[in-house]
Design a protein around this motif. Structure first.
Motif, PDB file in Angstrom:
ATOM      1  N   VAL A   1      -5.375   2.555  -2.735  1.00 31.68           N
ATOM      2  CA  VAL A   1      -5.126   1.357  -2.044  1.00 31.68           C
ATOM      3  C   VAL A   1      -5.544   1.507  -0.694  1.00 31.68           C
ATOM      4  O   VAL A   1      -4.680   2.262  -0.211  1.00 31.68           O
ATOM      5  CB  VAL A   1      -3.828   0.596  -2.449  1.00 31.68           C
ATOM      6  CG1 VAL A   1      -3.838  -0.630  -1.668  1.00 31.68           C
ATOM      7  CG2 VAL A   1      -3.391   0.601  -3.970  1.00 31.68           C
ATOM      8  N   ASP A   2      -6.220   0.429  -0.162  1.00 32.38           N
ATOM      9  CA  ASP A   2      -6.454   0.478   1.226  1.00 32.38           C
ATOM     10  C   ASP A   2      -5.650  -0.600   1.844  1.00 32.38           C
ATOM     11  O   ASP A   2      -5.689  -1.839   1.176  1.00 32.38           O
ATOM     12  CB  ASP A   2      -8.074   0.458   1.801  1.00 32.38           C
ATOM     13  CG  ASP A   2      -8.633   1.444   1.210  1.00 32.38           C
ATOM     14  OD1 ASP A   2      -8.525   2.578   1.995  1.00 32.38           O
ATOM     15  OD2 ASP A   2      -9.812   1.482   0.387  1.00 32.38           O
ATOM     16  N   SER A   3      -5.273  -0.448   3.153  1.00 29.17           N
ATOM     17  CA  SER A   3      -4.417  -1.370   3.723  1.00 29.17           C
ATOM     18  C   SER A   3      -5.080  -1.338   5.184  1.00 29.17           C
ATOM     19  O   SER A   3      -4.912  -0.631   6.011  1.00 29.17           O
ATOM     20  CB  SER A   3      -2.973  -1.158   3.843  1.00 29.17           C
ATOM     21  OG  SER A   3      -2.351  -2.096   4.624  1.00 29.17           O
ATOM     22  N   ILE A   4      -5.718  -2.686   5.277  1.00 28.26           N
ATOM     23  CA  ILE A   4      -6.559  -2.589   6.646  1.00 28.26           C
ATOM     24  C   ILE A   4      -6.242  -4.019   7.290  1.00 28.26           C
ATOM     25  O   ILE A   4      -6.217  -4.939   6.660  1.00 28.26           O
ATOM     26  CB  ILE A   4      -7.984  -2.773   6.379  1.00 28.26           C
ATOM     27  CG1 ILE A   4      -8.657  -1.513   5.665  1.00 28.26           C
ATOM     28  CG2 ILE A   4      -8.769  -2.893   7.661  1.00 28.26           C
ATOM     29  CD1 ILE A   4      -9.938  -1.651   4.906  1.00 28.26           C
ATOM     30  N   ARG A   5      -5.538  -3.809   8.471  1.00 29.57           N
ATOM     31  CA  ARG A   5      -5.141  -4.893   9.232  1.00 29.57           C
ATOM     32  C   ARG A   5      -5.914  -5.027  10.547  1.00 29.57           C
ATOM     33  O   ARG A   5      -6.468  -4.056  11.157  1.00 29.57           O
ATOM     34  CB  ARG A   5      -3.751  -4.352   9.864  1.00 29.57           C
ATOM     35  CG  ARG A   5      -2.699  -4.275   8.463  1.00 29.57           C
ATOM     36  CD  ARG A   5      -2.543  -5.535   7.862  1.00 29.57           C
ATOM     37  NE  ARG A   5      -1.590  -5.461   6.750  1.00 29.57           N
ATOM     38  CZ  ARG A   5      -1.577  -5.986   5.494  1.00 29.57           C
ATOM     39  NH1 ARG A   5      -2.660  -6.449   5.045  1.00 29.57           N
ATOM     40  NH2 ARG A   5      -0.605  -5.637   4.710  1.00 29.57           N
TER      41      ARG A   5
ATOM     42  N   HIS B   1      -5.897   1.277   9.523  1.00 32.82           N
ATOM     43  CA  HIS B   1      -6.396   1.336   8.222  1.00 32.82           C
ATOM     44  C   HIS B   1      -5.635   2.642   7.531  1.00 32.82           C
ATOM     45  O   HIS B   1      -6.131   3.741   8.116  1.00 32.82           O
ATOM     46  CB  HIS B   1      -7.982   1.659   8.242  1.00 32.82           C
ATOM     47  CG  HIS B   1      -8.292   1.868   6.702  1.00 32.82           C
ATOM     48  ND1 HIS B   1      -9.934   2.155   6.675  1.00 32.82           N
ATOM     49  CD2 HIS B   1      -7.930   1.773   5.591  1.00 32.82           C
ATOM     50  CE1 HIS B   1      -9.982   2.484   5.419  1.00 32.82           C
ATOM     51  NE2 HIS B   1      -8.914   2.116   4.634  1.00 32.82           N
ATOM     52  N   TYR B   2      -4.810   2.162   6.574  1.00 29.71           N
ATOM     53  CA  TYR B   2      -4.117   3.384   5.873  1.00 29.71           C
ATOM     54  C   TYR B   2      -4.873   3.176   4.267  1.00 29.71           C
ATOM     55  O   TYR B   2      -5.041   2.430   3.713  1.00 29.71           O
ATOM     56  CB  TYR B   2      -2.672   3.071   5.425  1.00 29.71           C
ATOM     57  CG  TYR B   2      -1.918   2.873   6.852  1.00 29.71           C
ATOM     58  CD1 TYR B   2      -1.492   4.169   7.441  1.00 29.71           C
ATOM     59  CD2 TYR B   2      -1.337   1.850   7.258  1.00 29.71           C
ATOM     60  CE1 TYR B   2      -0.736   4.124   8.557  1.00 29.71           C
ATOM     61  CE2 TYR B   2      -0.574   2.010   8.450  1.00 29.71           C
ATOM     62  CZ  TYR B   2      -0.539   2.965   9.249  1.00 29.71           C
ATOM     63  OH  TYR B   2       0.633   2.986  10.219  1.00 29.71           O
ATOM     64  N   THR B   3      -4.987   4.630   3.760  1.00 27.91           N
ATOM     65  CA  THR B   3      -5.321   4.792   2.426  1.00 27.91           C
ATOM     66  C   THR B   3      -4.290   5.331   1.663  1.00 27.91           C
ATOM     67  O   THR B   3      -3.699   6.489   2.031  1.00 27.91           O
ATOM     68  CB  THR B   3      -6.643   5.588   2.295  1.00 27.91           C
ATOM     69  OG1 THR B   3      -7.648   5.157   3.217  1.00 27.91           O
ATOM     70  CG2 THR B   3      -6.957   5.921   0.848  1.00 27.91           C
ATOM     71  N   LEU B   4      -3.612   4.630   0.847  1.00 26.98           N
ATOM     72  CA  LEU B   4      -2.699   5.029  -0.060  1.00 26.98           C
ATOM     73  C   LEU B   4      -3.009   5.534  -1.342  1.00 26.98           C
ATOM     74  O   LEU B   4      -3.445   5.019  -2.168  1.00 26.98           O
ATOM     75  CB  LEU B   4      -1.567   3.888  -0.105  1.00 26.98           C
ATOM     76  CG  LEU B   4      -1.417   3.249   0.908  1.00 26.98           C
ATOM     77  CD1 LEU B   4      -0.760   1.894   0.675  1.00 26.98           C
ATOM     78  CD2 LEU B   4      -0.234   4.090   2.093  1.00 26.98           C
TER      79      LEU B   4
ATOM     80  N   TRP C   1       4.630  -6.559  -0.513  1.00 28.15           N
ATOM     81  CA  TRP C   1       3.413  -6.515  -0.638  1.00 28.15           C
ATOM     82  C   TRP C   1       2.742  -6.792  -2.162  1.00 28.15           C
ATOM     83  O   TRP C   1       3.260  -5.822  -2.948  1.00 28.15           O
ATOM     84  CB  TRP C   1       2.885  -5.362   0.171  1.00 28.15           C
ATOM     85  CG  TRP C   1       1.170  -5.114   0.224  1.00 28.15           C
ATOM     86  CD1 TRP C   1       0.505  -6.434   0.420  1.00 28.15           C
ATOM     87  CD2 TRP C   1       0.708  -4.194   0.157  1.00 28.15           C
ATOM     88  NE1 TRP C   1      -0.868  -5.883   0.781  1.00 28.15           N
ATOM     89  CE2 TRP C   1      -0.726  -4.494   0.318  1.00 28.15           C
ATOM     90  CE3 TRP C   1       0.565  -2.662   0.170  1.00 28.15           C
ATOM     91  CZ2 TRP C   1      -2.014  -3.685   0.430  1.00 28.15           C
ATOM     92  CZ3 TRP C   1      -0.356  -1.876   0.274  1.00 28.15           C
ATOM     93  CH2 TRP C   1      -1.725  -2.233   0.587  1.00 28.15           C
TER      94      TRP C   1
ATOM     95  N   GLU D   1      -0.144  -5.845  -3.463  1.00 27.39           N
ATOM     96  CA  GLU D   1      -0.462  -4.412  -4.060  1.00 27.39           C
ATOM     97  C   GLU D   1       0.673  -3.397  -4.349  1.00 27.39           C
ATOM     98  O   GLU D   1       0.665  -2.876  -5.253  1.00 27.39           O
ATOM     99  CB  GLU D   1      -1.323  -3.765  -2.945  1.00 27.39           C
ATOM    100  CG  GLU D   1      -2.550  -4.152  -2.892  1.00 27.39           C
ATOM    101  CD  GLU D   1      -3.362  -4.108  -3.956  1.00 27.39           C
ATOM    102  OE1 GLU D   1      -4.050  -3.125  -4.501  1.00 27.39           O
ATOM    103  OE2 GLU D   1      -3.621  -5.064  -4.738  1.00 27.39           O
ATOM    104  N   THR D   2       1.995  -3.339  -3.928  1.00 30.05           N
ATOM    105  CA  THR D   2       2.831  -2.734  -4.195  1.00 30.05           C
ATOM    106  C   THR D   2       3.370  -3.196  -5.630  1.00 30.05           C
ATOM    107  O   THR D   2       3.722  -2.362  -6.442  1.00 30.05           O
ATOM    108  CB  THR D   2       4.295  -2.694  -3.196  1.00 30.05           C
ATOM    109  OG1 THR D   2       3.545  -2.459  -1.961  1.00 30.05           O
ATOM    110  CG2 THR D   2       5.231  -1.577  -3.583  1.00 30.05           C
TER     111      THR D   2
END
Length: 107
Positions: free
Chosen positions: A28-32, A42-45, A80, A82-83
């Motif tokens: 999952v990508d979290s881009i703010r 940008h976090y890649t989980l 979130w 996605e979570t």
């Protein structure tokens, strides 16, 4: 160190639990963005599916507490989406694989 080895190490360091990683759940990508629409972070989980094999749950140095929760009690206000999706996916994987009871050794 592989991704699965890193995941198992992180769980051990942060929770005191030894886990066996059974597979990849999802990435999952979290881009703010900021007000100017520039990427702020940008976090890649990388979410893995694992089962507890040993250990006693405890909070790591970066957490005040650690506890087991029933899956139905996990999604809470402000979580979130996605979570929530990944948790549901992990439950599906758990059921499909016939993995041990959720909640650690012995349920």
């Amino acid at each position: 160190e592989t991704v699965f080895e890193a995941a198992a190490r992180e769980v051990r360091e942060e929770t005191g639990l030894d886990v066996e990683v059974l597979g990849l759940a999802d990435v999952v990508d979290s881009i703010r963005h900021d007000d100017a629409n520039r990427v702020r972070y940008h976090y890649t989980l990388v979410d893995v599916f694992a089962v507890v094999r040993a250990g006693t749950l405890r909070a790591g140095a970066d957490a005040a507490d650690a506890a087991w929760f029933a899956v139905a009690d996990v999604p809470g206000p402000g979580m979130w989406s996605e979570t929530e999706r990944i948790i549901a996916l992990a439950v599906e994987m758990h059921e499909a694989l016939g993995a041990p009871a959720v909640g650690g050794p012995g349920g």
